[in-house]
Design a protein around this motif. Structure first.
Motif, PDB file in Angstrom:
ATOM      1  N   ASP A 164      41.152  44.873  52.084  1.00  0.00           N
ATOM      2  CA  ASP A 164      42.198  44.599  53.059  1.00  0.00           C
ATOM      3  C   ASP A 164      43.483  44.156  52.385  1.00  0.00           C
ATOM      4  N   ALA A 165      44.602  44.439  53.056  1.00  0.00           N
ATOM      5  CA  ALA A 165      45.893  43.904  52.617  1.00  0.00           C
ATOM      6  C   ALA A 165      45.975  42.443  53.060  1.00  0.00           C
ATOM      7  N   ILE A 166      46.547  41.604  52.208  1.00  0.00           N
ATOM      8  CA  ILE A 166      46.625  40.179  52.529  1.00  0.00           C
ATOM      9  C   ILE A 166      48.043  39.659  52.348  1.00  0.00           C
ATOM     10  N   ASP A 167      48.286  38.498  52.925  1.00  0.00           N
ATOM     11  CA  ASP A 167      49.560  37.803  52.749  1.00  0.00           C
ATOM     12  C   ASP A 167      49.469  37.022  51.436  1.00  0.00           C
ATOM     13  N   ILE A 168      50.178  37.502  50.406  1.00  0.00           N
ATOM     14  CA  ILE A 168      50.065  36.931  49.061  1.00  0.00           C
ATOM     15  C   ILE A 168      50.483  35.463  49.029  1.00  0.00           C
ATOM     16  N   ASP A 169      51.516  35.118  49.788  1.00  0.00           N
ATOM     17  CA  ASP A 169      51.993  33.729  49.769  1.00  0.00           C
ATOM     18  C   ASP A 169      50.889  32.772  50.221  1.00  0.00           C
ATOM     19  N   SER A 170      50.128  33.139  51.252  1.00  0.00           N
ATOM     20  CA  SER A 170      49.073  32.244  51.730  1.00  0.00           C
ATOM     21  C   SER A 170      47.967  32.094  50.686  1.00  0.00           C
ATOM     22  N   LEU A 171      47.683  33.164  49.939  1.00  0.00           N
ATOM     23  CA  LEU A 171      46.706  33.076  48.851  1.00  0.00           C
ATOM     24  C   LEU A 171      47.212  32.135  47.763  1.00  0.00           C
ATOM     25  N   HIS A 172      48.483  32.259  47.403  1.00  0.00           N
ATOM     26  CA  HIS A 172      49.038  31.415  46.353  1.00  0.00           C
ATOM     27  C   HIS A 172      49.023  29.940  46.745  1.00  0.00           C
ATOM     28  N   ARG A 173      49.192  29.654  48.022  1.00  0.00           N
ATOM     29  CA  ARG A 173      49.135  28.261  48.477  1.00  0.00           C
ATOM     30  C   ARG A 173      47.740  27.679  48.259  1.00  0.00           C
ATOM     31  N   MET A 174      46.718  28.459  48.568  1.00  0.00           N
ATOM     32  CA  MET A 174      45.354  27.981  48.339  1.00  0.00           C
ATOM     33  C   MET A 174      45.059  27.876  46.852  1.00  0.00           C
ATOM     34  N   GLN A 175      45.618  28.788  46.088  1.00  0.00           N
ATOM     35  CA  GLN A 175      45.464  28.734  44.634  1.00  0.00           C
ATOM     36  C   GLN A 175      45.986  27.407  44.095  1.00  0.00           C
ATOM     37  N   GLN A 176      47.169  26.997  44.571  1.00  0.00           N
ATOM     38  CA  GLN A 176      47.739  25.716  44.146  1.00  0.00           C
ATOM     39  C   GLN A 176      46.858  24.544  44.568  1.00  0.00           C
ATOM     40  N   SER A 177      46.334  24.600  45.792  1.00  0.00           N
ATOM     41  CA  SER A 177      45.481  23.523  46.288  1.00  0.00           C
ATOM     42  C   SER A 177      44.231  23.376  45.428  1.00  0.00           C
ATOM     43  N   LEU A 178      43.599  24.488  45.111  1.00  0.00           N
ATOM     44  CA  LEU A 178      42.379  24.443  44.308  1.00  0.00           C
ATOM     45  C   LEU A 178      42.666  23.986  42.886  1.00  0.00           C
ATOM     46  N   HIS A 179      43.789  24.381  42.331  1.00  0.00           N
ATOM     47  CA  HIS A 179      44.156  23.908  40.991  1.00  0.00           C
ATOM     48  C   HIS A 179      44.327  22.394  40.981  1.00  0.00           C
ATOM     49  N   GLU A 180      44.844  21.833  42.062  1.00  0.00           N
ATOM     50  CA  GLU A 180      44.964  20.371  42.159  1.00  0.00           C
ATOM     51  C   GLU A 180      43.594  19.710  42.113  1.00  0.00           C
ATOM     52  N   ILE A 181      42.644  20.266  42.874  1.00  0.00           N
ATOM     53  CA  ILE A 181      41.296  19.701  42.915  1.00  0.00           C
ATOM     54  C   ILE A 181      40.627  19.817  41.549  1.00  0.00           C
ATOM     55  N   ILE A 182      40.774  20.967  40.900  1.00  0.00           N
ATOM     56  CA  ILE A 182      40.181  21.168  39.574  1.00  0.00           C
ATOM     57  C   ILE A 182      40.720  20.126  38.596  1.00  0.00           C
ATOM     58  N   ALA A 183      42.047  19.958  38.579  1.00  0.00           N
ATOM     59  CA  ALA A 183      42.658  19.019  37.636  1.00  0.00           C
ATOM     60  C   ALA A 183      42.174  17.597  37.881  1.00  0.00           C
ATOM     61  N   ARG A 184      42.050  17.218  39.156  1.00  0.00           N
ATOM     62  CA  ARG A 184      41.590  15.859  39.483  1.00  0.00           C
ATOM     63  C   ARG A 184      40.140  15.647  39.059  1.00  0.00           C
ATOM     64  N   GLU A 185      39.300  16.647  39.286  1.00  0.00           N
ATOM     65  CA  GLU A 185      37.893  16.517  38.894  1.00  0.00           C
ATOM     66  C   GLU A 185      37.729  16.540  37.381  1.00  0.00           C
ATOM     67  N   ALA A 186      38.527  17.344  36.690  1.00  0.00           N
ATOM     68  CA  ALA A 186      38.463  17.374  35.227  1.00  0.00           C
ATOM     69  C   ALA A 186      38.847  16.020  34.649  1.00  0.00           C
ATOM     70  N   GLU A 187      39.810  15.359  35.271  1.00  0.00           N
ATOM     71  CA  GLU A 187      40.210  14.029  34.812  1.00  0.00           C
ATOM     72  C   GLU A 187      39.050  13.048  34.937  1.00  0.00           C
ATOM     73  N   GLU A 188      38.282  13.137  36.029  1.00  0.00           N
ATOM     74  CA  GLU A 188      37.116  12.271  36.205  1.00  0.00           C
ATOM     75  C   GLU A 188      36.049  12.545  35.158  1.00  0.00           C
ATOM     76  N   LEU A 189      36.029  13.761  34.616  1.00  0.00           N
ATOM     77  CA  LEU A 189      35.059  14.136  33.586  1.00  0.00           C
ATOM     78  C   LEU A 189      35.633  13.973  32.189  1.00  0.00           C
ATOM     79  N   GLY A 190      36.644  13.127  32.059  1.00  0.00           N
ATOM     80  CA  GLY A 190      37.234  12.862  30.748  1.00  0.00           C
ATOM     81  C   GLY A 190      38.067  14.002  30.218  1.00  0.00           C
ATOM     82  N   GLY A 191      38.655  14.777  31.128  1.00  0.00           N
ATOM     83  CA  GLY A 191      39.500  15.893  30.716  1.00  0.00           C
ATOM     84  C   GLY A 191      38.738  17.159  30.383  1.00  0.00           C
TER      85      GLY A 191
END
Length: 336
Positions: A188-215
């Motif tokens: 399917d064709a998708i709205d790229i901007d909405s995908l990129h917004r979720m991409q940013q959100s998930l990157h935030e979660i990854i970075a926060r969890e990596a910090e809890e694991l000592g980087g």
């Protein structure tokens, strides 16, 4: 408001032990294999994070109004209100193993399918834990949004007014906005901007969890089912640091997701599971997306099998079996 207290959930896991022994007698030596069915009790703390009770998982803002209707919003006769809100990704379910201080620690961020919510996994900790590793599991909920390809789907809101309620455009828990609905015949064709917004959100979660694991970002595993698989894979392949692994069920690689030669995830184990009777993510085109990863020398492991319950794309209990299998493989390979 304070966080809701976690509930400790326990269950029995069944496993088989095999022992090989050599038996000597006067005539010949025999190899004897003993098989024994055993059980072990597992426990995990399950925390349900609801709106207003927990910190937001993301600071990213996004549009909940469908892309197709935003395009029409400039025509004032349409009277379309373009709404933008924060992607808090709540309610969420967080699972933490209990009583395993000596096991290696990992975090799995797992995304549900379109139209589902995280709470469906609240009573399924056995999907993720088998006692082989100490895995924290974070399952967020996709934003409730309008979807462009369904912008003619309206429902009537109930009202106490004798004249009846008002009409409202249907909304879906969806990680991004679909422009087309091709019924599984092709991507399917998708709205790229909405995908990129979720991409940013998930990157935030990854970075926060990596910090809890000592980087140690290499202790972070991403995964998902269906549209959640698609979104998680996009986030994994665009994350700038090495991750621990990926587990994707009945999903695919988006054609718009970049596949970098020698990218950060070039050696990251990428596990895919496909249902043979899946008529939504059909193999004839999904396989081409997978070959894109293989041709760039990514570490891909792919399996096609039948859901024993006959659910096709909407896999049942086999979902947990597939997830646990990959978690064992990924965590064993990265132990130490």
């Amino acid at each position: 408001m304070p966080l809701r207290a976690a509930s400790v959930v326990s269950w029995h896991s069944y496993w088989t032990e095999f022992r090989v022994r050599l038996q000597k007698d006067d005539s010949d030596d025999k190899v004897i294999i003993d098989r024994q069915l055993l059980t072990k009790e597992l426990s995990t703390a399950v925390q349900k994070q609801r709106r207003g009770e927990a910190r937001q998982l993301s600071s990213v803002r996004f549009h909940v109004t469908a892309h197709s209707r935003r395009q029409q919003a400039s025509d004032k006769r349409k009277r379309i209100k373009v709404v933008r809100r924060q992607a808090d990704l709540l309610p969420a379910v967080v699972m933490k193993p209990v009583g395993s201080p000596t096991l290696p620690r990992y975090t799995l961020i797992f995304l549900h399918g379109m139209g589902e919510v995280a709470m469906r996994y609240a009573d399924r900790p056995h999907y993720f834990h088998d006692g082989s590793a100490a895995i924290k599991v974070i399952i967020p909920t996709a934003p409730l949004r309008e979807v462009s390809c369904f912008d003619t789907w309206w429902s009537k809101v109930k009202s106490r007014d004798a004249k009846g309620g008002r009409w409202r455009l249907e909304k879906f828990n969806s990680w991004y906005d679909y422009i087309s609905n091709r019924g599984g015949r092709k991507e399917d064709a998708i709205d790229i901007d909405s995908l990129h917004r979720m991409q940013q959100s998930l990157h935030e979660i990854i970075a926060r969890e990596a910090e809890e694991l000592g980087g140690r970002s290499e202790r972070i595993i991403l995964g998902g089912k269906s549209q959640g698989c698609v979104t998680a894979l996009d986030a994994a392949l665009t994350y700038p640091k090495r991750l621990g692994g990926f587990i994707g069920l009945v999903g695919h690689l988006l054609s718009c997701t970049p596949v970098e030669e020698d990218g950060p995830q070039i050696n990251t184990p990428l596990h895919f599971y496909h249902e043979v009777e899946d008529d939504i993510m059909q193999w004839h085109w999904v396989s081409k997306m997978e070959r894109r990863l293989r041709s760039s020398n990514y570490n891909v492991r792919s399996f096609r099998g039948k859901d024993p319950e006959g659910n096709g794309h909407f896999v049942g209990g086999v979902e947990g079996a597939w997830i646990r299998k990959s978690l064992r493989m990924i965590c064993d390979s990265r132990s130490g």
